[in-house]
Design a protein around this motif. Structure first.
Motif, PDB file in Angstrom:
ATOM      1  N   ALA B  28      93.951 -44.786  14.561  1.00 45.01           N
ATOM      2  CA  ALA B  28      94.209 -45.573  15.782  1.00 45.01           C
ATOM      3  C   ALA B  28      93.001 -46.439  16.151  1.00 45.01           C
ATOM      4  O   ALA B  28      93.140 -47.416  16.876  1.00 45.01           O
ATOM      5  CB  ALA B  28      94.560 -44.652  16.939  1.00 45.01           C
ATOM      6  N   GLY B  29      91.823 -46.049  15.672  1.00 50.24           N
ATOM      7  CA  GLY B  29      90.626 -46.801  16.017  1.00 50.24           C
ATOM      8  C   GLY B  29      90.031 -46.372  17.350  1.00 50.24           C
ATOM      9  O   GLY B  29      88.952 -46.824  17.722  1.00 50.24           O
ATOM     10  N   GLU B  30      90.724 -45.520  18.074  1.00 53.09           N
ATOM     11  CA  GLU B  30      90.171 -44.964  19.312  1.00 53.09           C
ATOM     12  C   GLU B  30      90.969 -43.727  19.705  1.00 53.09           C
ATOM     13  O   GLU B  30      92.068 -43.483  19.174  1.00 53.09           O
ATOM     14  CB  GLU B  30      90.164 -45.998  20.451  1.00 53.09           C
ATOM     15  CG  GLU B  30      91.546 -46.464  20.868  1.00 53.09           C
ATOM     16  CD  GLU B  30      91.533 -47.475  22.026  1.00 53.09           C
ATOM     17  OE1 GLU B  30      90.696 -48.377  22.020  1.00 53.09           O
ATOM     18  OE2 GLU B  30      92.396 -47.348  22.912  1.00 53.09           O
ATOM     19  N   HIS B  32      90.359 -39.635  21.959  1.00 50.76           N
ATOM     20  CA  HIS B  32      89.376 -38.718  22.543  1.00 50.76           C
ATOM     21  C   HIS B  32      89.392 -37.441  21.706  1.00 50.76           C
ATOM     22  O   HIS B  32      90.219 -36.559  21.922  1.00 50.76           O
ATOM     23  CB  HIS B  32      89.726 -38.403  23.992  1.00 50.76           C
ATOM     24  CG  HIS B  32      89.605 -39.574  24.926  1.00 50.76           C
ATOM     25  ND1 HIS B  32      90.569 -40.536  25.040  1.00 50.76           N
ATOM     26  CD2 HIS B  32      88.616 -39.930  25.791  1.00 50.76           C
ATOM     27  CE1 HIS B  32      90.191 -41.442  25.950  1.00 50.76           C
ATOM     28  NE2 HIS B  32      89.014 -41.102  26.409  1.00 50.76           N
ATOM     29  N   ARG B  98      98.967 -44.010  19.498  1.00 54.21           N
ATOM     30  CA  ARG B  98      98.449 -45.140  20.292  1.00 54.21           C
ATOM     31  C   ARG B  98      99.003 -46.503  19.881  1.00 54.21           C
ATOM     32  O   ARG B  98      98.573 -47.525  20.412  1.00 54.21           O
ATOM     33  CB  ARG B  98      96.914 -45.177  20.281  1.00 54.21           C
ATOM     34  CG  ARG B  98      96.326 -44.034  21.117  1.00 54.21           C
ATOM     35  CD  ARG B  98      94.815 -44.097  21.233  1.00 54.21           C
ATOM     36  NE  ARG B  98      94.384 -43.292  22.379  1.00 54.21           N
ATOM     37  CZ  ARG B  98      93.688 -43.749  23.406  1.00 54.21           C
ATOM     38  NH1 ARG B  98      93.329 -45.008  23.449  1.00 54.21           N
ATOM     39  NH2 ARG B  98      93.365 -42.969  24.410  1.00 54.21           N
ATOM     40  N   GLU B  99      99.956 -46.521  18.930  1.00 55.26           N
ATOM     41  CA  GLU B  99     100.585 -47.808  18.633  1.00 55.26           C
ATOM     42  C   GLU B  99     101.734 -48.037  19.602  1.00 55.26           C
ATOM     43  O   GLU B  99     102.283 -47.097  20.171  1.00 55.26           O
ATOM     44  CB  GLU B  99     101.108 -47.830  17.191  1.00 55.26           C
ATOM     45  CG  GLU B  99      99.970 -47.985  16.191  1.00 55.26           C
ATOM     46  CD  GLU B  99     100.471 -47.928  14.750  1.00 55.26           C
ATOM     47  OE1 GLU B  99     101.680 -48.102  14.519  1.00 55.26           O
ATOM     48  OE2 GLU B  99      99.623 -47.691  13.869  1.00 55.26           O
ATOM     49  N   MET B 100     102.098 -49.282  19.736  1.00 58.06           N
ATOM     50  CA  MET B 100     103.198 -49.613  20.633  1.00 58.06           C
ATOM     51  C   MET B 100     104.477 -48.900  20.195  1.00 58.06           C
ATOM     52  O   MET B 100     104.865 -48.943  19.026  1.00 58.06           O
ATOM     53  CB  MET B 100     103.421 -51.129  20.589  1.00 58.06           C
ATOM     54  CG  MET B 100     104.450 -51.589  21.559  1.00 58.06           C
ATOM     55  SD  MET B 100     103.715 -51.807  23.174  1.00 58.06           S
ATOM     56  CE  MET B 100     103.298 -53.531  23.057  1.00 58.06           C
ATOM     57  N   GLU B 105     101.562 -41.423  22.730  1.00 57.48           N
ATOM     58  CA  GLU B 105     100.922 -42.435  23.563  1.00 57.48           C
ATOM     59  C   GLU B 105      99.476 -42.051  23.887  1.00 57.48           C
ATOM     60  O   GLU B 105      99.064 -40.923  23.667  1.00 57.48           O
ATOM     61  CB  GLU B 105     101.766 -42.593  24.843  1.00 57.48           C
ATOM     62  CG  GLU B 105     103.069 -43.337  24.536  1.00 57.48           C
ATOM     63  CD  GLU B 105     104.269 -42.877  25.326  1.00 57.48           C
ATOM     64  OE1 GLU B 105     104.421 -41.650  25.537  1.00 57.48           O
ATOM     65  OE2 GLU B 105     105.059 -43.754  25.725  1.00 57.48           O
ATOM     66  N   GLY B 106      98.745 -42.998  24.432  1.00 57.55           N
ATOM     67  CA  GLY B 106      97.336 -42.749  24.725  1.00 57.55           C
ATOM     68  C   GLY B 106      97.145 -41.484  25.536  1.00 57.55           C
ATOM     69  O   GLY B 106      96.267 -40.660  25.255  1.00 57.55           O
ATOM     70  N   HIS B 107      97.951 -41.334  26.563  1.00 57.63           N
ATOM     71  CA  HIS B 107      97.980 -40.097  27.332  1.00 57.63           C
ATOM     72  C   HIS B 107      99.392 -39.536  27.267  1.00 57.63           C
ATOM     73  O   HIS B 107     100.350 -40.292  27.140  1.00 57.63           O
ATOM     74  CB  HIS B 107      97.567 -40.358  28.782  1.00 57.63           C
ATOM     75  CG  HIS B 107      96.106 -40.659  28.927  1.00 57.63           C
ATOM     76  ND1 HIS B 107      95.563 -41.905  28.632  1.00 57.63           N
ATOM     77  CD2 HIS B 107      95.055 -39.881  29.304  1.00 57.63           C
ATOM     78  CE1 HIS B 107      94.249 -41.870  28.826  1.00 57.63           C
ATOM     79  NE2 HIS B 107      93.904 -40.666  29.232  1.00 57.63           N
ATOM     80  N   GLU B 109     103.019 -38.510  28.087  1.00 57.38           N
ATOM     81  CA  GLU B 109     103.931 -38.967  29.132  1.00 57.38           C
ATOM     82  C   GLU B 109     105.148 -38.075  29.190  1.00 57.38           C
ATOM     83  O   GLU B 109     105.786 -37.794  28.177  1.00 57.38           O
ATOM     84  CB  GLU B 109     104.302 -40.434  28.894  1.00 57.38           C
ATOM     85  CG  GLU B 109     103.064 -41.314  29.101  1.00 57.38           C
ATOM     86  CD  GLU B 109     103.340 -42.799  28.958  1.00 57.38           C
ATOM     87  OE1 GLU B 109     104.447 -43.228  29.312  1.00 57.38           O
ATOM     88  OE2 GLU B 109     102.434 -43.504  28.485  1.00 57.38           O
ATOM     89  N   THR B 119     103.204 -35.931  32.715  1.00 61.34           N
ATOM     90  CA  THR B 119     102.263 -36.991  32.362  1.00 61.34           C
ATOM     91  C   THR B 119     100.888 -36.629  32.904  1.00 61.34           C
ATOM     92  O   THR B 119     100.758 -36.287  34.085  1.00 61.34           O
ATOM     93  CB  THR B 119     102.713 -38.330  32.982  1.00 61.34           C
ATOM     94  OG1 THR B 119     104.010 -38.641  32.488  1.00 61.34           O
ATOM     95  CG2 THR B 119     101.746 -39.458  32.643  1.00 61.34           C
ATOM     96  N   THR B 120      99.888 -36.714  32.055  1.00 57.40           N
ATOM     97  CA  THR B 120      98.536 -36.391  32.528  1.00 57.40           C
ATOM     98  C   THR B 120      97.550 -37.461  32.078  1.00 57.40           C
ATOM     99  O   THR B 120      97.834 -38.246  31.187  1.00 57.40           O
ATOM    100  CB  THR B 120      98.060 -35.023  32.009  1.00 57.40           C
ATOM    101  OG1 THR B 120      98.254 -34.966  30.595  1.00 57.40           O
ATOM    102  CG2 THR B 120      98.797 -33.884  32.676  1.00 57.40           C
ATOM    103  N   GLY B 121      96.428 -37.470  32.699  1.00 58.19           N
ATOM    104  CA  GLY B 121      95.395 -38.464  32.402  1.00 58.19           C
ATOM    105  C   GLY B 121      94.490 -38.599  33.616  1.00 58.19           C
ATOM    106  O   GLY B 121      93.314 -38.271  33.543  1.00 58.19           O
ATOM    107  N   ASP B 193      81.797 -37.635  30.303  1.00 56.69           N
ATOM    108  CA  ASP B 193      81.645 -38.983  29.769  1.00 56.69           C
ATOM    109  C   ASP B 193      80.207 -39.504  29.950  1.00 56.69           C
ATOM    110  O   ASP B 193      79.685 -40.226  29.106  1.00 56.69           O
ATOM    111  CB  ASP B 193      82.629 -39.913  30.487  1.00 56.69           C
ATOM    112  CG  ASP B 193      82.884 -41.186  29.713  1.00 56.69           C
ATOM    113  OD1 ASP B 193      83.276 -41.086  28.540  1.00 56.69           O
ATOM    114  OD2 ASP B 193      82.692 -42.268  30.276  1.00 56.69           O
TER     115      ASP B 193
END
Lengths: 662, 662
Positions: B28-30, B32, B98-100, B105-107, B109, B119-121, B193
């Motif tokens: 994904a290139g990014e 956590h 993380r792709e469309m 998904e990034g977080h 859902e 859903t968390t984040g 962070d």
């Protein structure tokens, strides 16, 4: 200490507070008697034996700060200000409690010239403000020395403030930072609005403070001598202190004391009469016996010697240092402070490079590190928002640092910034992601209401966040902040606008500014240097229509201005004269005269709003033929460019929308 | 335990998680990596030895709930769902992290059908949701018995969630309520962070939990057996449990582990190669050895027997009880549930009395106490908002109560309600003053984003609050909530509209509803009975113009509708045909077809918006000739009637404004 503690004979000074409160509340027909009656002895101990203050000069910079965090008990504060001799709180004000135009408002409202340090009411805010004041004091103390800045911050606090998350955040960070001059007096009356605190809490509150590194003293909240001794101890301890004051809510009102109704149950004249009998107070309503009033007025003059000594020390400072102190106290920026911003504008135009929005802001602020009054708080996002740079950290060991690591405590960060601004001598910035502005929104509202010059700085301002997905992508937040009275929301389009918006934000002293930046790169759209700050009017024509009368006006903010510029080129190529208007600050634009606004918006043109956010609020500018290109719901997880495509926020779509409406 | 604890040889099952995460993040290139790599053993212990779940039926009502509160570590969850065999998380999904359009998904859902509970984040939300799930479980357990509802709620949590105020509120109330089936696993990696947690926190987190009445177990977070034993102990303890798991962030990545960069520093293929060597994992990216995958799939089938037994017990229930259970699980309301509301409409018209807005809502909800799935949370305002009435309190001793005393913890209340709704079987209401909605706004946003049918109920909706002053008087909050996608905001004008709006809110299952009520009396404006729910179209003509073509349309909501009715009478008396449009729900009105909307708004009429709030957002309805009567800034402290006069929100001023624009 037994469950209720020994209740000493209350003293006339405390009863002076009680009867002012009772009489005012009976007269107003409503109010909250629980606090002024339950905390009368605590207030008496503090104000007659410890507080450093001067009613003749309420804004003495080195005064101790007092925050009534349980602001519903406002009559306690008004009674204290009246009794100690603040000119603005004569007995007529007390009599007009809660009436229209009275200085004795339902909740205390910031007016440092009158002795009210901060607006309180929404629970938890006050103690978090007090925390910010203590941070400001420690920072200025390190900068100007003990002789000039060396005061305590006291806050009265009820159970509600301590249940609130922001209160808990404060406990944790104040302990970590070991703010030894922060002293809380907790009104431990075991009653909330719902009834017994046991309905909603079981924990040992004192133990919770101790875990966080606080110094806790348990004391009978109706024993003035014991409270005074505890305050003396607290002042010497290097840790922040919490006095757990066991009290009886509404003490003195036989019908209500210690009861749920003690909080704010309606008071009647009969209650006042009964209290007069019970407490041996033969005086008529609002009538104060001379000896009590004299003693209180003497308390108001307690710090006169300290006040004079302080002025002597100030006068004895080297000229430059004194001028600097007076400058930052007055909230004046140094002459020529904007020069670095002008240079930055020129250099950035020469460089001509796109840069990440938030990094532009970080760079600009780093140029301003010369301003010693700037302090920056950040909610655990140092690297991605980068507003630390050359600043040192403010720590328990080193108070000279101007950067506060707030941890993941956005709400505290915002309320801390308010407290710093209310304290004076400090210009606070609070930095986090825009999606998390909701966490600090209650504090932002208070900043707007109080008119405090806090700078709320946000990164990651739209779907441009990309793959982190909709939790991290604001769509409704610009609108929700623009809806807030007295809040200026800036969303600059590039580095030049960013420099101009920051200049405006620093110059704006009558209210907060929200600074909104993209995470992604912002190409330069303002590539010709102008001495004028074009953002000062809130909106302006960035690129005028060419080749004929303007038919289309594209209105955009922030990262979408560059898209509008591209869309304009397409329209112009098709022979449609189109202008781009940049609207970095709606509030400033709305203040301009109608002629200017009309000229910018373009009479009889098709107007298309462009913003990677919801349309809510935009209609005011669009007119009945207008259109909007932006978001209609939450975002999604994916690469930023792909999201802009998916949601149709593209030059092609903008141009098409304009043509459709011609 | 030593500072880092003994690090046992990690096992293939945990490494299966690690490499899925590493490979997906590199691709994904990014991402956590900190959480999935640091909590791999904890997840392995939980999912292979304790969790009750069934990948073949992700929505099994009695499954244990799992919440990844540190949602940025989403790859941990996706890896678990993939490994245990959830159909929706095949390896292609993992590869598209993380792709469309990816399920990964990034977080995370919310998608209970796929195994994602919530859903968390935004930090702190997840553990507060987990708290709400545990409350719902305890309540339904009391109602339907051990055999039908008896599960644990597990949450993984990082330092950020525990620093957040909402997390602290949760710790306090969960301890108070002794939610024994709530089990947190804290990823105690000492890194945030910004860097070391020591930048922003010093307190002993375990001690903080113990103060609140939690059962705390300290355990080596990389020792699967020790974690499993701790989980077994936690499940037996009557207190909520917190496993303080000492971990190394990003464990397995030599370059980053235990470092700040472990959190989300960019990963490269070289890091993945090095990890493969270090951990003895010879498999290609995204390739899973059979034995590890088989073991994980077996873990996914662990609860099959329990699942079958549960269904047998469900089938064995008396028909009526089973039907009731299935009804509330499906979120269906009982047939004819609206009858009481229809009766209420009739009776209220007969009575014809003005009533306090919020008390109308309380009365309506008391009529609905028949619905066992309703639970009400209130933030220490039981008396002034009065939505308790016939409900019992939900306490540590009695789980059958449907009323949760949340204390002064609005944020937790909102997030708790989200957790209840996500759990299912419960329809949550959360009640406080509108001014304090900002405190729970981050949770309201999550409800809207997740599409959860939470009812956020608010009283004290305007300057009508009166003497408590501007801190307690919302002016911008209606706009800020209407700006939120997928949030329906209802502001009924009287008891009849209130009944209709409540009917709509209960029927709305795809998103939250905000119910806004005045503190002051609402006179009856709907005094003719109609079978139809007129509020269902969001806005309607309450009183048509008479004596000619309509020239003026007065648009109002809530308490201002009665003022518009009076203003209309004045205009009619002066021969100006004027209509009143009530707009109780903008979102529903905006969904109507254009013809209906145009007819209601009145083509070519002067439109005046009337609301004791800011104009922001109103322009969409007003047109270019339109005007607005409302607030332009914050309120003030004084009697409500005097404030309406002072701010010019009166029938006379409304009529004058209409005439001025004709």
């Amino acid at each position: 200490m037994s469950a209720h503690g020994p209740l000493h004979e209350t003293r006339p000074l405390a009863n002076a507070i009680r009867f002012l409160a009772i009489d005012a509340i009976v007269r107003a027909g409503e109010g909250h008697q629980g606090v002024p009656l339950g905390m009368a002895e605590i207030a008496t101990a503090l104000f007659t034996q410890h507080m450093k203050f001067n009613p003749a000069d309420p804004q003495w910079p080195d005064r101790d700060r007092f925050v009534l965090s349980n602001g519903h008990g406002s009559m306690l504060l008004y009674a204290l200000l009246h009794l100690t001799g603040y000119a603005q709180f004569g007995i007529d004000q007390i009599k007009s409690f809660r009436e229209m135009g009275s200085h004795c408002e339902g909740h205390p409202e910031l007016d440092t010239a009158s002795g009210i340090e901060v607006t309180t009411g929404p629970l938890g805010q006050g103690i978090a403000n007090a925390f910010g004041m203590a941070v400001a004091e420690a920072y200025l103390n390190a900068k100007f020395g003990e002789g000039i800045v060396n005061h305590y911050t006291y806050a009265f606090v009820g159970d509600g403030c301590l249940q609130e998350g922001v209160g808990q955040e404060m406990i944790s960070l104040a302990g970590h930072l070991q703010l030894g001059k922060l002293i809380l007096c907790w009104d431990d009356n075991r009653i909330t609005d719902d009834g017994s605190t046991s309905l909603s809490i079981s924990e040992d509150v004192s133990a919770r403070f101790r875990v966080a590194g606080w110094h806790v003293i348990e004391v009978d909240g109706h024993d003035i001598d014991a409270i005074s001794a505890a305050l003396a101890e607290a002042k010497c301890d290097p840790r922040p202190s919490m006095l757990a004051c066991r009290t009886v809510i509404a003490r003195g009102l036989a019908r209500l004391q210690g009861q749920r109704g003690g909080h704010s149950g309606k008071l009647f004249a009969a209650d006042a009469d009964a209290a007069r009998k019970q407490l041996g107070w033969p005086h008529a309503p609002f009538e104060m016996p001379h000896d009590a009033l004299d003693a209180w007025r003497a308390a108001g003059r307690r710090s006169e010697r300290e006040y004079l000594n302080w002025h002597e020390r100030l006068v004895a400072l080297p000229d430059e240092e004194r001028a600097e102190f007076e400058r930052i106290q007055a909230g004046r920026l140094p002459d020529g402070w904007q020069r670095v911003l002008e240079d930055y504008k020129k250099q950035t135009i020469e460089r001509g490079e796109a840069q990440a929005g938030i990094m532009i802001s970080a760079e600009i602020n780093d140029l301003l590190a010369q301003l010693p009054e700037r302090m920056v708080g950040c909610a655990d996002l140092e690297a991605p928002t980068s507003h630390k740079r050359s600043l040192l950290a403010f720590t328990a060991e080193d108070r000279s640092g101007a950067y506060v690591h707030c941890g993941v405590r956005e709400h505290l960060m915002g309320a801390m910034a308010n407290g710093m601004a209310a304290h004076g001598g400090v210009i606070p910035l609070a930095v986090t992601y825009l999606a998390f502005s909701d966490y600090e929104r209650p504090a932002m509202r208070m900043a707007a209401l109080m008119g405090l010059p806090v700078k709320f700085v946000f990164s990651h301002d739209s779907i441009g966040v990309g793959k982190n997905g909709p939790t991290h992508q604001p769509v409704e937040i610009l609108a929700s902040l623009r809806a807030m009275p007295n809040m200026r929301v800036f969303r600059p389009a590039d580095a030049v606008e960013a420099a101009e918006c920051w200049a405006l934000a620093y110059e704006h002293r009558r209210g907060p500014s929200t600074m909104v930046f993209a995470r992604q790169n912002l190409p330069l759209v303002r590539n010709r240097y102008s001495m004028d700050n074009l953002c000062a009017r809130g909106g302006y024509v960035l690129a005028e229509a060419e080749g004929g009368k303007r038919l289309v006006t594209l209105l955009a903010t922030g990262s979408e201005v560059a898209l509008a510029v591209e869309a304009r080129e397409r329209l112009q190529q098709e022979g449609i004269p189109a202008a781009v208007v940049s609207l970095p600050c709606w509030e400033l634009f709305d203040e301009q005269d109608p002629t200017y606004r009309q000229a910018v918006l373009g009479i009889d043109t098709v107007r298309i709003g462009v913003e990677a956010a919801v349309r809510f609020g935009w209609d005011r500018y669009l007119g009945e033929r207008g259109g909007f290109v932006g978001m209609s719901g939450f975002g999604a997880s994916g690469p930023a460019e792909a999201l802009y495509e998916r949601f149709g926020i593209t030059p092609g779509h903008i141009a098409a929308e304009a043509k459709r409406r011609l």
